[in-house]
Design a protein around this motif. Structure first.
Motif, PDB file in Angstrom:
ATOM      1  N   UNK A  35       0.804  -1.189  -0.033  1.00  0.00           N
ATOM      2  CA  UNK A  35       0.069  -0.057  -0.156  1.00  0.00           C
ATOM      3  C   UNK A  35       0.919   1.195  -0.066  1.00  0.00           C
ATOM      4  N   UNK A  36       2.185   1.123  -0.071  1.00  0.00           N
ATOM      5  CA  UNK A  36       3.006   2.435   0.019  1.00  0.00           C
ATOM      6  C   UNK A  36       2.679   3.347  -1.234  1.00  0.00           C
ATOM      7  N   UNK A  37       2.501   2.904  -2.376  1.00  0.00           N
ATOM      8  CA  UNK A  37       2.132   3.854  -3.416  1.00  0.00           C
ATOM      9  C   UNK A  37       0.749   4.666  -2.996  1.00  0.00           C
ATOM     10  N   UNK A  38      -0.048   3.928  -2.476  1.00  0.00           N
ATOM     11  CA  UNK A  38      -1.395   4.482  -2.174  1.00  0.00           C
ATOM     12  C   UNK A  38      -0.985   5.559  -1.061  1.00  0.00           C
ATOM     13  N   UNK A  39      -0.334   5.418  -0.021  1.00  0.00           N
ATOM     14  CA  UNK A  39       0.067   6.364   0.947  1.00  0.00           C
ATOM     15  C   UNK A  39       0.772   7.490   0.210  1.00  0.00           C
ATOM     16  N   UNK A  40       1.754   7.329  -0.611  1.00  0.00           N
ATOM     17  CA  UNK A  40       2.440   8.190  -1.396  1.00  0.00           C
ATOM     18  C   UNK A  40       1.524   9.253  -2.029  1.00  0.00           C
ATOM     19  N   UNK A  41       0.561   8.503  -2.537  1.00  0.00           N
ATOM     20  CA  UNK A  41      -0.466   9.502  -3.380  1.00  0.00           C
ATOM     21  C   UNK A  41      -1.521  10.144  -2.304  1.00  0.00           C
ATOM     22  N   UNK A  42      -1.647   9.576  -1.259  1.00  0.00           N
ATOM     23  CA  UNK A  42      -2.636  10.261  -0.216  1.00  0.00           C
ATOM     24  C   UNK A  42      -1.842  11.487   0.233  1.00  0.00           C
ATOM     25  N   UNK A  43      -0.498  11.294   0.419  1.00  0.00           N
ATOM     26  CA  UNK A  43       0.469  12.371   1.065  1.00  0.00           C
ATOM     27  C   UNK A  43       0.409  13.586  -0.053  1.00  0.00           C
ATOM     28  N   UNK A  44       0.541  13.281  -1.153  1.00  0.00           N
ATOM     29  CA  UNK A  44       0.587  14.230  -2.271  1.00  0.00           C
ATOM     30  C   UNK A  44      -0.504  15.030  -2.208  1.00  0.00           C
ATOM     31  N   UNK A  45      -1.853  14.490  -2.252  1.00  0.00           N
ATOM     32  CA  UNK A  45      -3.182  15.125  -2.408  1.00  0.00           C
ATOM     33  C   UNK A  45      -3.155  15.954  -1.203  1.00  0.00           C
ATOM     34  N   UNK A  46      -3.013  15.387   0.258  1.00  0.00           N
ATOM     35  CA  UNK A  46      -3.290  16.181   1.381  1.00  0.00           C
ATOM     36  C   UNK A  46      -2.115  17.412   1.142  1.00  0.00           C
ATOM     37  N   UNK A  47      -1.180  17.167   0.813  1.00  0.00           N
ATOM     38  CA  UNK A  47      -0.096  18.542   0.756  1.00  0.00           C
ATOM     39  C   UNK A  47      -0.702  19.456  -0.261  1.00  0.00           C
ATOM     40  N   UNK A  48      -1.042  18.953  -1.372  1.00  0.00           N
ATOM     41  CA  UNK A  48      -1.758  20.023  -2.297  1.00  0.00           C
ATOM     42  C   UNK A  48      -2.777  20.729  -1.621  1.00  0.00           C
ATOM     43  N   UNK A  49      -3.571  20.036  -0.826  1.00  0.00           N
ATOM     44  CA  UNK A  49      -4.856  20.734  -0.017  1.00  0.00           C
ATOM     45  C   UNK A  49      -4.147  21.857   0.797  1.00  0.00           C
ATOM     46  N   UNK A  50      -3.470  21.320   1.622  1.00  0.00           N
ATOM     47  CA  UNK A  50      -2.638  21.963   2.485  1.00  0.00           C
ATOM     48  C   UNK A  50      -2.143  23.478   1.968  1.00  0.00           C
ATOM     49  N   UNK A  51      -1.397  23.221   0.767  1.00  0.00           N
ATOM     50  CA  UNK A  51      -0.707  24.464   0.224  1.00  0.00           C
ATOM     51  C   UNK A  51      -1.901  25.099  -0.484  1.00  0.00           C
ATOM     52  N   UNK A  52      -2.881  24.767  -1.014  1.00  0.00           N
ATOM     53  CA  UNK A  52      -3.956  25.575  -1.432  1.00  0.00           C
ATOM     54  C   UNK A  52      -4.583  26.407  -0.217  1.00  0.00           C
ATOM     55  N   UNK A  53      -4.723  26.022   1.049  1.00  0.00           N
ATOM     56  CA  UNK A  53      -5.146  26.751   2.338  1.00  0.00           C
ATOM     57  C   UNK A  53      -4.166  27.822   2.417  1.00  0.00           C
ATOM     58  N   UNK A  77       7.096  11.739  -3.215  1.00  0.00           N
ATOM     59  CA  UNK A  77       7.446  11.955  -4.705  1.00  0.00           C
ATOM     60  C   UNK A  77       8.078  13.172  -5.127  1.00  0.00           C
ATOM     61  N   UNK A  78       8.590  13.615  -6.255  1.00  0.00           N
ATOM     62  CA  UNK A  78       9.127  14.847  -6.263  1.00  0.00           C
ATOM     63  C   UNK A  78       8.165  16.144  -5.987  1.00  0.00           C
TER      64      UNK A  78
END
Length: 338
Positions: A32-50, A88-89
């Motif tokens: 599930x590591x790839x899924x967790x990476x994708x989750x991190x990326x998605x949440x970080x983008x939302x934090x950046x948006x805030x 990821x990058x």
């Protein structure tokens, strides 16, 4: 129709907790590591948006405040930096942007993130200092660290920590991008907040000069030239009076700069000249320095008479060369001091 994809959005607090939970799970080495990476990326983008807004929304101060407080409470920044190489990058770039925006946040002339880093979680700064040890994340850590260096309290903390001296090793890493980035960080630490650096150079003269002299004698041309330029910048700061007195009274330093004057590279020669001139111009020279200058008087005269400084098209340098030559000619002959 974009609202259809934004049902039940997470609150700032929920986002921070979610990214913390996901980044910790990257240690699981599961399928599930790839899924967790994708989750991190998605949440970080939302934090950046805030923090910075997006195409549809402007940043809201209350949302930024909620997010920031949760970041401090959960030690989110520490987790992100600690696990940075597992992201990821694009996610790493988002971490940099989030970190930098939090650093700039001010409340009544105070920087809460800076206070948090110094008083609650200085381990984050230490992780950033070790950044060059990882090729995959070294540049990101360097960029974040230089944002931190804009604040004098963080510079004071770094200069007072033994890990600071590792930078002198990092600038000699064979990977050009990492070594160059490390030198930029070292330069900024020693030049951005001069009032802090004055005390540091005074208290750590021996260790600092030992390290910088090693860099000046490096076999790597870029390292050598960058180091001489940094030293030249430091010795032109009149506020560093005690450091300057010790440096220009030290015959070892003079001998090293004389070697630079004799280097086959014209660029290094001119860099060396900009330091050597202070040994000559210093009104009260130490006896050991004076002995070296006097012993080599004729060699200096011959060198500076043919020293090609005109090609650099710097009228000040030409004037300085002529002054130095005249001052050397006025030195006592070697026979007079025997």
């Amino acid at each position: 129709m974009s609202f259809l994809f934004k049902r039940n959005p997470k609150t700032p607090q929920e986002l921070v907790r979610a990214v913390c939970e996901s980044v910790v799970k990257l240690d699981s080495n599961s399928d599930s590591t790839k899924r967790y990476q994708d989750d991190c990326s998605r949440y970080l983008k939302q934090m950046k948006g805030i923090l910075v807004g997006d195409d549809e929304n402007m940043p809201q101060p209350d949302q930024i405040s909620y997010l920031s407080q949760e970041v401090y409470v959960t030690d989110c920044l520490y987790l992100l930096i600690y696990h940075l190489k597992k992201l990821d990058f694009d996610a790493r770039k988002d971490v940099q942007l989030i970190f930098s925006n939090l650093l700039r946040r001010q409340i009544a002339n105070k920087s809460p993130t800076v206070d948090y880093l110094i008083n609650s979680k200085p381990e984050i700064i230490l992780l950033l200092l070790k950044g060059p040890e990882s090729q995959s994340t070294g540049l990101i850590c360097g960029q974040i660290l230089r944002d931190c260096i804009k604040y004098d309290s963080i510079v004071k903390f770094i200069l007072g920590n033994s890990l600071f001296w590792n930078l002198f090793k990092y600038v000699q890493i064979p990977i050009f991008e990492l070594s160059t980035d490390s030198f930029i960080t070292l330069h900024d630490l020693l030049t951005t907040h001069k009032s802090v650096v004055i005390g540091f150079l005074t208290s750590n003269y021996d260790q600092f000069v030992l390290n910088v002299n090693k860099l000046i004698q490096s076999a790597n041309y870029v390292t050598k030239r960058q180091s001489i330029r940094l030293l030249s910048e430091l010795v032109t700061e009149k506020e560093n009076k005690e450091f300057l007195t010790k440096y220009f009274d030290d015959p070892t330093n003079l001998k090293i700069i004389m070697l630079i004057l004799n280097d086959k590279s014209k660029n290094l020669q001119i860099e060396g000249f900009h330091i050597f001139k202070f040994f000559i111009a210093k009104p009260k020279k130490s006896q050991k320095v004076l002995d070296i200058l006097t012993k080599n008087k004729e060699n200096f005269i011959a060198f500076f008479k043919t020293f090609d400084i005109e090609s650099y098209q710097d009228p000040n340098a030409i004037e300085e060369r002529n002054y130095i030559l005249q001052t050397i000619q006025e030195l006592p002959d070697i026979e007079r001091i025997n």
